[in-house]
Design an enzyme around this catalytic site. Structure first.
Site, PDB file in Angstrom:
ATOM      1  N   GLN A  52     -34.324  -7.496  22.760  1.00  0.00           N
ATOM      2  CA  GLN A  52     -32.984  -8.052  22.958  1.00  0.00           C
ATOM      3  C   GLN A  52     -32.810  -9.328  22.124  1.00  0.00           C
ATOM      4  O   GLN A  52     -31.747  -9.562  21.552  1.00  0.00           O
ATOM      5  CB  GLN A  52     -32.757  -8.346  24.452  1.00  0.00           C
ATOM      6  CG  GLN A  52     -31.310  -8.582  24.839  1.00  0.00           C
ATOM      7  CD  GLN A  52     -30.521  -7.292  25.029  1.00  0.00           C
ATOM      8  OE1 GLN A  52     -30.975  -6.205  24.657  1.00  0.00           O
ATOM      9  NE2 GLN A  52     -29.335  -7.399  25.579  1.00  0.00           N
TER      10      GLN A  52
ATOM     11  N   ASP B 221     -10.370  -4.127   0.336  1.00  0.00           N
ATOM     12  CA  ASP B 221     -11.522  -3.377   0.821  1.00  0.00           C
ATOM     13  C   ASP B 221     -12.809  -4.146   0.501  1.00  0.00           C
ATOM     14  O   ASP B 221     -12.987  -4.657  -0.609  1.00  0.00           O
ATOM     15  CB  ASP B 221     -11.527  -2.018   0.119  1.00  0.00           C
ATOM     16  CG  ASP B 221     -12.730  -1.186   0.494  1.00  0.00           C
ATOM     17  OD1 ASP B 221     -12.622  -0.428   1.473  1.00  0.00           O
ATOM     18  OD2 ASP B 221     -13.769  -1.307  -0.177  1.00  0.00           O
TER      19      ASP B 221
ATOM     20  N   THR C 157     -11.199  -3.471   5.749  1.00  0.00           N
ATOM     21  CA  THR C 157     -10.449  -2.685   4.774  1.00  0.00           C
ATOM     22  C   THR C 157      -9.200  -3.396   4.269  1.00  0.00           C
ATOM     23  O   THR C 157      -8.943  -3.437   3.069  1.00  0.00           O
ATOM     24  CB  THR C 157     -10.057  -1.320   5.397  1.00  0.00           C
ATOM     25  OG1 THR C 157     -11.249  -0.654   5.813  1.00  0.00           O
ATOM     26  CG2 THR C 157      -9.309  -0.463   4.400  1.00  0.00           C
TER      27      THR C 157
ATOM     28  N   GLU D 272      -6.303  -6.276   3.358  1.00  0.00           N
ATOM     29  CA  GLU D 272      -6.382  -7.499   2.547  1.00  0.00           C
ATOM     30  C   GLU D 272      -7.545  -7.423   1.556  1.00  0.00           C
ATOM     31  O   GLU D 272      -8.146  -8.443   1.212  1.00  0.00           O
ATOM     32  CB  GLU D 272      -6.541  -8.743   3.431  1.00  0.00           C
ATOM     33  CG  GLU D 272      -5.405  -8.956   4.397  1.00  0.00           C
ATOM     34  CD  GLU D 272      -4.191  -9.558   3.716  1.00  0.00           C
ATOM     35  OE1 GLU D 272      -4.357 -10.320   2.767  1.00  0.00           O
ATOM     36  OE2 GLU D 272      -3.069  -9.217   4.150  1.00  0.00           O
TER      37      GLU D 272
ATOM     38  N   ARG E 157     -28.340 -10.232  33.451  1.00  0.00           N
ATOM     39  CA  ARG E 157     -28.881  -8.916  33.754  1.00  0.00           C
ATOM     40  C   ARG E 157     -30.405  -8.948  33.843  1.00  0.00           C
ATOM     41  O   ARG E 157     -31.074  -9.423  32.935  1.00  0.00           O
ATOM     42  CB  ARG E 157     -28.486  -7.937  32.654  1.00  0.00           C
ATOM     43  CG  ARG E 157     -28.980  -6.511  32.845  1.00  0.00           C
ATOM     44  CD  ARG E 157     -28.194  -5.831  33.906  1.00  0.00           C
ATOM     45  NE  ARG E 157     -28.479  -4.406  34.022  1.00  0.00           N
ATOM     46  CZ  ARG E 157     -27.915  -3.638  34.938  1.00  0.00           C
ATOM     47  NH1 ARG E 157     -27.050  -4.145  35.796  1.00  0.00           N
ATOM     48  NH2 ARG E 157     -28.197  -2.355  35.011  1.00  0.00           N
TER      49      ARG E 157
ATOM     50  N   THR F 208       0.815  -1.215   0.000  1.00  0.00           N
ATOM     51  CA  THR F 208       0.000   0.000   0.000  1.00  0.00           C
ATOM     52  C   THR F 208       0.851   1.269   0.000  1.00  0.00           C
ATOM     53  O   THR F 208       1.849   1.358   0.701  1.00  0.00           O
ATOM     54  CB  THR F 208      -0.898  -0.018   1.249  1.00  0.00           C
ATOM     55  OG1 THR F 208      -1.745  -1.160   1.155  1.00  0.00           O
ATOM     56  CG2 THR F 208      -1.752   1.236   1.344  1.00  0.00           C
TER      57      THR F 208
ATOM     58  N   GLY G 198     -24.685   0.189  29.916  1.00  0.00           N
ATOM     59  CA  GLY G 198     -23.550   0.833  30.561  1.00  0.00           C
ATOM     60  C   GLY G 198     -22.403  -0.126  30.823  1.00  0.00           C
ATOM     61  O   GLY G 198     -21.239   0.214  30.578  1.00  0.00           O
TER      62      GLY G 198
END
Lengths: 695, 695
Positions: free
Chosen positions: B378, B471, B467, B469, B359, B180, B446
């Site tokens: 969820q 794009d 990106t 190897e 949770r 590159t 949170g």
């Protein structure tokens, strides 16, 4: 932050009419003449758009408080010692962030706490600009002035103001807003921290009964806070039982560190919540209280008070009403987050579009390479995002104006509007911005991955906007709940057809059953007619509302209200988003109509059309499924949407320039308005080329 | 990484039949009997699914090389000195990352370079496991062994192997892959660095002619590299013109630092690319060459050589064929990234699901709170993601097996398959994982924002997988290009109906015009029938392919091939994604069929159904628009999809457990399999509670 919309229906009497009034905004009579006027704007194919008057464009886009934002930008520009470096250890970042805030307040002459009360619009503008400097600074400011300061002033009374205003204002009293616990965030009514009144000593005893009740994620707690507004269950000794009575969640000022020595006070255990995904300039901590005694005066007693002999008094009749009033005062945080999120999106889109105009890759055989914004794929990524940025800009400005009006007048109707609007816009905008930041990074390829080009820190810092001040999924449910209550209120006991009549009545004349003739109309003038666009948005919302109400009624019989709500949850979230999209469209159409400059208006109309058609196309399955649009029309919508992306690309530079973000604010080398590559190579240490053969 | 699919059509003769063979996989005859067998699996509503035999489930999921992955995990578990702390300055992280790699190779007995050639499947398994320890380590390993080492061995000849193998293997020769440039990433043929042969001294002169040609983002360059494989235009003196002839891009070994002193060599300027969004354990640098002379032997000469007298020889007839052969050898990187990305997704889904089961928030009135995975919202976020993780697991395993086979046999047909498959899967999987990481963070609220819970670093580190190897947007175009070539080859000069016949012939018997009867079928057995699902996927792909070919032909007349391609770009990207989704589904269905354990198979079938119906629902607009599904069927698909999300939730724990990721690999305190909250509070410094009243 509010409680579950199903479980606490009766808690919400005050908010019953909120959304109805919002929908009245949707159908403002002033809109129709303007729509006719807009229909005369030449369609895109007929006339090439251009920005004839960039100054008029930028002027129209600037907020009322642009001057104070420039002051913030210039202050930090003049103080390189206060600029946040690309890499900074968390400990240094926290100290720097405090220094930034102190310098702005004490040396820059910006006094956010005064604006909070005198003119909230200025406060939000300052917070937004501070967030552009370093998002940690914007949030640190919000913790100090909006959360800690706001809770003292809004939930307390004159005695609290007298005691705390100056110290908060001048940063002698950094403070915390200690609501969230380890086990409870969204469900504030489930908080476990207790505040037991001791009549013998005239004190409250603040206690953390179990580790799940540790106050968690408390900004300013890990290092800088002297006080915390602690939300806790007020327990009053009961003469009847000899035990205590739970009076619900109240707010108390609890000193956590010694004012002089800064030592943690006895009975308070403070831990550092540590490294976060972003916002590492803010020192979030965890607070555990062991029977900490505070004077009775430290109860923030605006909505409920305890007398010397342990009697409870309140102007509000129930626990749930007091709870709602208390949380209602905290809506400013949401307004600020939604407003700042638009700015983050503007920054990201500015960087991504400027780079996409600079960057060239591939091209036709034996011809120069083309800039990557000339690729349809890049246009598809960035142009609807640019259009949404404009849409959010006008909608969030409206929200701030309404909030300012509310704080002035305390008009109950505006209060209701602002609640629903801020819940909806905060949720919708921050979710959209979060997704967009990832798209921008990806769209800028490898150079988008350089930290100096900002997508990483913007994404990491902004990410939590989706969660704090009300989890987006929970806030959307509040919007849906409000819409449903307004709906129920209107047609209780009514039949299905009455339902439809209600929708007709309340939402004006726009709603109709899908019409097999108009469902086939595919002309550009029709698709760009605001009437068609609004009809489509409102039809969708109305249909989702009606079907949600039916489904909820059906399922409630077998599953109960909680189960039924959950069974319809995805439907309800879609309803809320659909509604917010309509509100945003209405505000955008108004902004187009109100624009005094002709060429600016033409360009804004183009942007508005892309916003509208992009959203319709995104949910084309729904429209097709009820035959609101026929297959030919669906294709025409897609085609016009792609074409509008292409059109926007031709004025993309001007649309970005109108955001008026100078290079010293965007900062990303790849987005500099001239010599971007040179800036970038010099930034990693290469000397400038002797002759700029490349650029 | 390859060139533009339109501009270089003739460059691709070798790959003409790639995708046809891929589609043959789609229509493997073995599938149909199995489909019938699957249809007998009791439908979800009839029988509650459960995992009767977790051990059999986990065993079926384990790769062939699980043992070496466990070895990597255990090695790092035994070496706390090598664990990456949550906060670490970039400079320390880079040194740590080198130490991690050295220790693994020199003390842990893992020799990645040997696996690269002896058994690539083992190499990918090691790189995947190393990435779980620290993604920077996985990438640093990839730079050293797959890119630098791989280029020397695959593009060089025996002399290079003899000279470099041991030094690369034992890390005495850390090296770079310098392809590159600042101005060119995707367009490798546009590289500007030159390698001019000097016949007088028998040397190549490596030069950076302008700043746009500075080698940029080169891993190992900023600090550790001794050598670089530099991709440059080979310029040979021309006897005819007296000037030079451009022979196209070739690869050269260029020493950049002194082997003993580590000083940068004369003529080489090295700068540090600085802080990145993630992967800061990898030292990316920029390389600028000023007429650096290297011996002629340093040309990696497998596909083209220069003789002492400056004559060019090659077994391949053209510049474009040599270019394709060179890039073709680098496909391993894509295979590795796609494979590792699945592991990142597994980690994230594991953390998000385990926390969502722990949770609790809100609940029915006067009842305990429910776990957040019980919310439909969820489930909608996480269950299709869990299903996709399974789908990608089987597809990427297939890709690795094919790659291994290719390296063994060099069978041209497999080479073609692997190219198309790796481009498509790398792109699709890494894009999906990137989005999912943000969703997981948001879904965990949170606590998902605590750095210790890993979503931030996983997202930041993984982001660039989209990106490098190749794009993703460019790779998808390669897939679309391959599909179109195969299509053209079949029906050149044919009419539209021949086109349809072609599609029928090549893709078997599944394709049919939408049938108004089956378009209304909405029974669960039908919707869960793999035949319906595959039909739907293939119908969509075939239709997109046919319409893309028609549109390209039409637009090429007026816009030229480049313009036409760009005009259809969004369409082509959708085509490519649609195709990849089909390939993934086929592999998933095979994996269900091949599962020897009955109860595991039943559960996998459920997961596979959700993957299939979720994808169909995501593009329901397209299906509706061509009346492939009637409105009633569209609704039934949505309903069943939601129901399958609910069903998966009931076995979510078991589905996660089957990934077999122990706590010391997932590491996030909120995802510990027991005492998660306790672990979390202790992690910030609280003492354990005397009696565990909370947990």
């Amino acid at each position: 932050m509010e409680n579950n919309p199903v479980a606490a229906e009766d808690d919400r009497a005050r908010s019953l009419r909120r959304m109805r009034r919002l929908s009245l905004h949707l159908a403002e009579p002033s809109l129709l003449p303007a729509e006719r006027q807009l229909a005369t704007v030449p369609c895109a194919r007929a006339k090439r758009v251009s920005v004839a008057n960039p100054a008029a464009f930028a002027a129209y886009m600037r907020g009322k408080h642009w001057d104070v934002q420039v002051r913030v930008f210039e202050f930090f520009r003049s103080r390189p010692d206060l600029q946040t470096p690309i890499e900074i250890p968390m400990a240094d970042h926290r100290e720097l962030c405090l220094r930034q805030l102190r310098a702005l307040v004490r040396e820059g002459g910006v006094r956010p706490f005064r604006y909070v009360f005198e003119d909230p619009g200025v406060y939000f503008a300052v917070a937004q600009a501070a967030g552009s400097v370093d998002m940690s600074l914007g949030i640190k400011m919000g913790v100090q002035y909006s959360l800690w300061g706001g809770s003292v002033i809004n939930l307390g009374t004159q005695k609290h103001k007298e005691m705390f205003f100056d110290g908060i204002d001048n940063l002698d009293y950094p403070g915390c807003f200690a609501m969230t616990e380890l086990h409870h965030g969204s469900n504030v009514q489930g908080l476990q921290t207790t505040a037991t009144f001791d009549i013998a000593t005239d004190e409250f005893i603040i206690n953390t009964p179990n580790d799940g009740a540790i106050k968690w994620w408390i900004g300013n707690a890990a290092l800088h806070g002297k006080f915390a507004t602690v939300f806790a269950k007020l327990l009053l000794p009961s003469q009847e039982t000899g035990g205590v009575t739970d009076m619900g969640i109240h707010a108390f000022i609890v000193p956590i560190r010694d004012l002089k020595t800064h030592q943690t006070l006895p009975g308070v255990e403070i831990r550092d919540c540590g490294h976060k995904v972003g916002l590492n300039g803010v020192d979030n901590g965890a607070l555990k209280f062991s029977f900490v005694r505070i004077p009775r005066d430290n109860l923030l007693n605006r909505f409920g008070d305890v007398s010397r002999d342990g009697k409870y008094t309140s102007s509000l009749p129930s626990v749930s009403k007091r709870f709602a009033a208390m949380l209602g005062e905290l809506v400013g945080g949401r307004v600020g987050l939604g407003y700042s999120s638009v700015n983050v999106l503007q920054l990201a889109v500015t960087i991504a579009v400027r780079y996409s105009l600079l960057r060239q890759q591939f091209g036709p055989p034996k011809q120069p390479e083309v800039c990557i914004l000339d690729y349809q794929s890049q246009q598809q990524k960035l142009m609807p995002m640019l259009a949404s940025t404009y849409a959010f800009h006008f909608a969030s400005r409206y929200m701030v104006e309404n909030y300012t009006e509310m704080k002035k007048t305390h008009d109950e109707q505006i209060v209701s509007d602002v609640h629903a609007l801020s819940a909806g816009l905060k949720s919708y905008i921050t979710s959209y911005t979060a997704k967009s930041l990832s798209i921008c990074r990806e769209a800028c390829g490898g150079h988008g991955y350089a930290a100096v080009n900002r997508f990483g820190s913007l994404r990491n810092d902004h990410d939590i906007f989706q969660t704090f001040e009300g989890d987006n999924t929970v806030l959307l449910q509040q919007v849906a709940g409000d819409l449903l209550k307004q709906y129920k209120e209107k047609f209780q006991g009514g039949t299905l057809s009455v339902t439809w009549n209600y929708l007709r009545d309340s939402m004006g004349t726009y709603l109709s059953q899908p019409n097999p003739v108009t469902a086939r109309w595919e002309g550009e003038d029709h698709l760009r007619d605001p009437k068609f666009q609004l009809d489509a948005f409102r039809y969708r919302t109305s249909r989702l509302l009606q079907t949600a109400a039916m489904r909820l009624r059906k399922h409630t019989k077998t599953l109960g209200s909680f189960g039924a709500w959950n069974r319809c949850l995805n439907h309800l979230l879609t309803l809320a988003e659909s509604h917010i999209e309509s509100v945003i469209l209405v505000k955008f159409i108004e902004a187009v109509n109100n624009c005094p400059d002709n060429s600016t208006r033409t360009v804004l109309k183009l942007v508005c059309d892309l916003y509208a058609l992009d959203r319709i196309w995104n949910d084309i399955g729904t429209y097709r499924n009820v035959d609101y649009v026929a297959p030919n029309k669906a294709k025409a919508i897609q085609k016009l949407r792609d074409y509008l992306c292409f059109q926007l690309r031709t004025v993309a530079k001007e649309l970005i320039d109108a955001f008026d973000l100078p290079d010293h604010v965007t900062r990303a080398p790849i987005a500099m308005q001239s010599q971007a590559y040179t800036n970038y190579t010099q930034q990693v240490g290469f000397q400038p080329e002797p002759a700029p053969v490349v650029l």
